[in-house]
Design an enzyme around this catalytic site. Structure first.
Site, PDB file in Angstrom:
ATOM      1  CB  VAL A  66      -4.169   5.488   1.334  1.00  0.00           C
ATOM      2  CG1 VAL A  66      -3.457   4.399   2.110  1.00  0.00           C
ATOM      3  CG2 VAL A  66      -3.228   6.621   0.995  1.00  0.00           C
ATOM      4  CB  ILE A  87      -0.903   0.016   1.249  1.00  0.00           C
ATOM      5  CG1 ILE A  87      -1.754  -1.258   1.305  1.00  0.00           C
ATOM      6  CG2 ILE A  87      -1.771   1.271   1.291  1.00  0.00           C
ATOM      7  CD1 ILE A  87      -2.361  -1.532   2.671  1.00  0.00           C
ATOM      8  CB  CYS A  88       2.282   3.590  -1.895  1.00  0.00           C
ATOM      9  SG  CYS A  88       1.687   3.541  -3.601  1.00  0.00           S
ATOM     10  NE  ARG A  89      -0.823  11.792  -2.129  1.00  0.00           N
ATOM     11  CZ  ARG A  89      -1.511  12.152  -3.209  1.00  0.00           C
ATOM     12  NH1 ARG A  89      -1.399  11.441  -4.325  1.00  0.00           N
ATOM     13  NH2 ARG A  89      -2.289  13.198  -3.200  1.00  0.00           N
TER      14      ARG A  89
END
Length: 158
Positions: free
Chosen positions: A118, A89-91
């Site tokens: 996210v 998961i990242c931005r």
């Protein structure tokens, strides 16, 4: 010379899998399937503001050493999880593609990147929490995620 997007495209061509937020939400709700490790690779300051519940934070900059024993940054849950499902998961879902590719090269064969990161999770109105475990208002998350870069971030001298 390759651009950031070129590198991501190459990783996807090499077989990195992506998962949409609604698919992850469904996966996490399934009682018949073991939950994946939710590995948030954003920087600690990003993670502290908001993250998916039950995720762990291993910043991209120390990912490789965090996933192996014998390093100061070793995260035992990761070092012993080469056979576990891992959702990165990242931005926005870009850094996580690179991280999934890297982990695959290190022998983690069940890696998958959260497509749209996210930001997409928030757009899908899924809950996130802060470092204290309190649910974060999704409008606040949206405001943070849509902030424009500062002049300093753009390299503009003031």
């Amino acid at each position: 010379m390759k651009t950031f997007d070129d590198m991501i495209a190459e990783c996807l061509e090499q077989g990195v899998q992506e998962l949409m937020p609604w698919d992850l939400s469904e996966w996490l709700e399934e009682a018949t399937r073991k939950s994946p490790i939710l590995l948030d690779i954003r920087e600690p300051y990003e993670y502290q503001q908001f993250h998916l519940e039950n995720s762990i934070n291993v910043p991209r900059g120390i990912l490789e050493s965090a996933c192996e024993y014998g390093y100061e940054e070793t995260v035992p849950e990761m070092a012993c999880s080469r056979e576990r499902d891992i959702v990165l998961i990242c931005r926005s879902g870009k850094r996580s593609v690179l991280a999934a590719y890297t982990l695959h090269q290190m022998g983690f064969h069940n890696t998958i990147s959260l497509k749209t990161g996210v930001k997409g999770w928030n757009d899908f109105d899924q809950p996130m929490i802060n470092n204290e475990g309190a649910e974060v208002d999704l409008d606040e998350v949206d405001a943070i995620l849509t902030e424009k870069p500062t002049p300093a971030q753009l390299g503009v001298k003031i």
